[in-house]
Design an enzyme around this catalytic site. Sequence first.
Site, short mmCIF file in Angstrom:
data_model
loop_
_atom_site.label_atom_id
_atom_site.label_comp_id
_atom_site.label_asym_id
_atom_site.label_seq_id
_atom_site.Cartn_x
_atom_site.Cartn_y
_atom_site.Cartn_z
N GLN A 96 -1.32 20.58 -14.37
CA GLN A 96 -1.77 19.79 -13.21
C GLN A 96 -0.49 19.19 -12.63
O GLN A 96 0.10 18.29 -13.22
CB GLN A 96 -2.73 18.69 -13.69
CG GLN A 96 -3.33 17.88 -12.55
CD GLN A 96 -4.01 16.62 -13.03
OE1 GLN A 96 -3.67 16.07 -14.08
NE2 GLN A 96 -4.98 16.14 -12.27
N THR A 138 -8.89 12.08 -13.08
CA THR A 138 -9.52 12.75 -14.23
C THR A 138 -10.46 13.88 -13.77
O THR A 138 -10.53 14.93 -14.42
CB THR A 138 -10.32 11.74 -15.06
OG1 THR A 138 -11.13 10.93 -14.18
CG2 THR A 138 -9.40 10.82 -15.84
N GLY A 193 -14.08 1.52 -17.67
CA GLY A 193 -15.35 1.70 -16.97
C GLY A 193 -16.49 1.11 -17.78
O GLY A 193 -16.52 1.25 -19.01
N ALA A 206 34.90 13.55 -71.19
CA ALA A 206 34.85 12.56 -70.12
C ALA A 206 36.10 12.66 -69.26
O ALA A 206 37.18 12.97 -69.74
CB ALA A 206 34.72 11.17 -70.72
N LEU A 227 -7.48 16.09 -21.66
CA LEU A 227 -6.69 15.65 -20.51
C LEU A 227 -5.41 14.96 -21.00
O LEU A 227 -5.48 13.92 -21.65
CB LEU A 227 -7.50 14.68 -19.64
CG LEU A 227 -8.89 15.17 -19.21
CD1 LEU A 227 -9.54 14.16 -18.27
CD2 LEU A 227 -8.80 16.55 -18.55
N ARG A 266 3.70 2.79 -19.14
CA ARG A 266 3.96 1.55 -19.87
C ARG A 266 4.53 1.77 -21.26
O ARG A 266 4.95 0.83 -21.93
CB ARG A 266 2.69 0.69 -19.91
CG ARG A 266 2.45 -0.03 -18.59
CD ARG A 266 1.26 -0.95 -18.67
NE ARG A 266 0.01 -0.20 -18.53
CZ ARG A 266 -1.18 -0.67 -18.91
NH1 ARG A 266 -1.26 -1.84 -19.49
NH2 ARG A 266 -2.26 0.06 -18.74
N LYS A 295 21.00 17.58 -53.71
CA LYS A 295 20.74 18.46 -52.55
C LYS A 295 20.76 19.90 -53.02
O LYS A 295 21.67 20.29 -53.74
CB LYS A 295 21.81 18.26 -51.48
CG LYS A 295 21.52 19.04 -50.23
CD LYS A 295 22.76 19.56 -49.53
CE LYS A 295 23.34 20.76 -50.24
NZ LYS A 295 24.43 21.42 -49.53
C1 UD1 Z 1 -10.89 6.62 -17.43
C2 UD1 Z 1 -12.32 6.43 -16.94
C3 UD1 Z 1 -12.87 5.10 -17.43
C4 UD1 Z 1 -12.76 5.02 -18.95
C5 UD1 Z 1 -11.34 5.30 -19.39
C6 UD1 Z 1 -11.25 5.38 -20.90
C7 UD1 Z 1 -12.21 7.60 -14.84
C8 UD1 Z 1 -12.18 7.48 -13.34
N1 UD1 Z 1 -12.30 6.47 -15.50
O1 UD1 Z 1 -10.07 5.57 -16.94
O2 UD1 Z 1 -14.21 4.94 -17.04
O3 UD1 Z 1 -13.19 3.75 -19.39
O4 UD1 Z 1 -10.89 6.56 -18.86
O5 UD1 Z 1 -9.91 5.51 -21.27
O6 UD1 Z 1 -12.18 8.70 -15.34
N2 UD1 Z 1 -5.35 12.33 -16.81
C9 UD1 Z 1 -4.91 13.57 -16.40
N3 UD1 Z 1 -4.75 13.81 -15.08
C10 UD1 Z 1 -5.02 12.88 -14.14
C11 UD1 Z 1 -5.48 11.61 -14.57
C12 UD1 Z 1 -5.64 11.36 -15.91
O7 UD1 Z 1 -4.64 14.44 -17.21
O8 UD1 Z 1 -4.85 13.19 -12.95
C13 UD1 Z 1 -5.51 12.07 -18.25
C14 UD1 Z 1 -4.62 10.97 -18.76
O9 UD1 Z 1 -3.38 11.50 -19.20
C15 UD1 Z 1 -5.44 10.41 -19.91
C16 UD1 Z 1 -6.88 10.63 -19.48
O10 UD1 Z 1 -6.82 11.62 -18.46
O11 UD1 Z 1 -5.21 11.11 -21.11
C17 UD1 Z 1 -7.52 9.36 -18.95
O12 UD1 Z 1 -6.75 8.93 -17.83
P1 UD1 Z 1 -6.57 7.38 -17.54
O13 UD1 Z 1 -5.73 7.24 -16.33
O14 UD1 Z 1 -6.14 6.70 -18.76
O15 UD1 Z 1 -8.06 6.99 -17.24
P2 UD1 Z 1 -8.59 5.80 -16.36
O16 UD1 Z 1 -8.71 6.26 -14.97
O17 UD1 Z 1 -7.82 4.60 -16.66
#
Ligand code: UD1
Length: 489
Positions: A74, A80, A141, A424, A7, A14, A352
Site C-alpha cells: 500500500q 484501514t 472506536g 604448570a 494490516l 510515535r 568458543k
Molecule cells: C482503528 C479503528 C478503530 C479501532 C482501532 C484499534 C478504523 C477507522 N478505526 O483505529 O475503531 O479502535 O483501529 O486499534 O479502522 N493501516 C494500514 N494502512 C492504512 C492505515 C492503517 O496498513 O492506510 C494499519 C496500521 O499499520 C495498523 C492498523 O492498520 O496496523 C490499524 O491502523 P491504526 O491507524 O492504528 O487504526 P486507527 O485508525 O487508529
Amino acid sequence: MRNVIILAAGEGKRMKSALPKVLHPLLGRTLVGHVLAAAEEAIGGAATVVVGHGGELVRAHLEQVAPAAVPVTQIEQRGTGHAVRIALDETPELTGTVVVLGGDTPLLRAETLSALVHTHESTKAAATVLTAEVDDPTGLGRIVRNRGGEFVAIVEERDATPAQRGIREINSGVYAFDAERLREMLGKLSTDNDQGEEYLTDVIGLLVEAGAAIVAHRAPDATETLGANDRAQLAGLRALLRDRINDEWMRDGVAIIDPSTTWIDVTVTLARDAVIEPNTHLRGATRIGEGAVVGPDTSLVDVVVGDGATVVRTHALSSEIGPQASVGPFAYLRPGTRLGRKSKIGTFVETKAATVGDGAKVPHLSYVGDAEIGEGTNIGAASVFVNYDGVQKRRSVIGAHARTGADNMFVAPVHIGDGAYTAAGSVITKDVPPGALGVSRAQQRNIEGWVERKRPGTAAAQAARDALAREQNHVTQAQVADVGPRDEQ
Ligand code: UD1
Ligand code: CA
C-alpha cells in the site's frame, strides 16, 4: 474457505524509530510475528500482509518467519478500509471468511481468534467485530449497542458524542467478514471524514444500513486487544506477555523464583522442575531440561541445557550444556560450545567452538577457543587455547583423562594425548604423546641475599633479615634440644 489479512503498512511515528513499528521485538517474535503465529495457529493458510512504511524490511522479515505469507504494498496509507481493499484486489479468488487484524496487536491469542471465527460462522453474520471492555478507551472506536445489547455501530472517537465517549467497550480492530459482503461495501467507502481516509469501520456502518447481521464478540481478556503506539506502551505489552508466559510455565511445573525479573521468549521450552532464579533471560530456541537450575543473572540465547545442569551468572549463545554439567558463576559460552555430561566450566571462563567431554573440567580463568577436550580431562587454571595467529584460527585437541598444569598456553594446532600431563606455566607448541609429561619453561634459580644488597632499608629487606634470623635461631635451639636429653641420660 478462511483467509487472513494483516494490516501492517503504518509507520508507527510515535515509536521514533528507523524500524517500522511491526518489526519491533517482543519476547521472541516481532509484533507482526506474534500476529502471524496466532493467525497461523487459529486459521492456517497463507496470510495476506499489507505493507507500506519500511516495506522492504517487512517483506524481508516475512521471508524469514512466514515465507508463505503474501505481502501486498500500500504505497500511501489512505486508511484501514483502503488497505483491506488493496489486499482484496490482489486476491480476487478469495471467498468465505476473511479475518482482518492489525499487525500491532501481539497479545491476541489463537484461541480468541478461533472463537471469533466460530461465532462469525455459526451466526452467519456478515461481519463479526472483536471488542473488549477497557479502562481507558481513549483514541479507540467505541461499540454502540441497543437496549437489547445488540450491536448498533462503531463510532470513532473523533465522531463520538460525549455520551458515546463514555462507552468502555472498544473496537479491537480485529474482524471476521463474509468476503462477498466485504468486497461489496469496500467499493462504496468514501473519504468524507476529517482524516480523508477510507475507514474499514464504515464497512460495518454500510452493512448495518443494508440490514445485514453484525455481531460483536467480546474478548475474554481485554489485554489481548492492546496495541502499542510508543515505546512505553510496548514495554507495558512486554510485561503483560512476560507474566502470561511465566504463569503458563509455572502451571506446567517450572519453578520461577522471581517472575517479575524473568524474561522468557515465547519460543523457549522448559521441562518440569526446572528452577529459574531471578534476573534470567531465556531467548530464542533455548530449551531447559528437567530439574536444571538456571540463574540468577543469566542470559541464554539458543542454548540447550540438559537435565539437572546448573548454569549460574552466565551469558551463553548457541551452545549445548550437557546433563548435570555445571557452568559459572561468571562464564561466557560463545557459539559452538558443546559441554558433555557432568562437565564443568567454572569462573571467568570463556569458550568458543569448543567441545568439552563428559566429566571434563575447565574450572578457572581460562579461554577455550577452537578446541576439543576429551572426557575426564582437567585443564589447569588460567590456561589459554592460543587459537589465532593473527591471520588464521586453528584447532587444538586434548585427549581423555589428561591433566594440564595451571597457566598453560596451548599454541594451536597442538595435540595432547590421552592421559598426558603438562607442567604448570608451560607454553605448549608441540604435541605431547599419551602418558607423557610436557614441560616447557625456564629452570628457576635463586640469587641469595639480592634484596639486602639491592634494596637495602626497605620493608622487604627488613622482613627477609628477620626471617633469616628466626631460621638461624631455630637451628641453634634445635641443636641445644638435640644435646639436652643426651646430657640427662
Ligand atoms: C482503528 C479503528 C478503530 C479501532 C482501532 C484499534 C478504523 C477507522 N478505526 O483505529 O475503531 O479502535 O483501529 O486499534 O479502522 N493501516 C494500514 N494502512 C492504512 C492505515 C492503517 O496498513 O492506510 C494499519 C496500521 O499499520 C495498523 C492498523 O492498520 O496496523 C490499524 O491502523 P491504526 O491507524 O492504528 O487504526 P486507527 O485508525 O487508529
Ligand atoms: Ca491504532
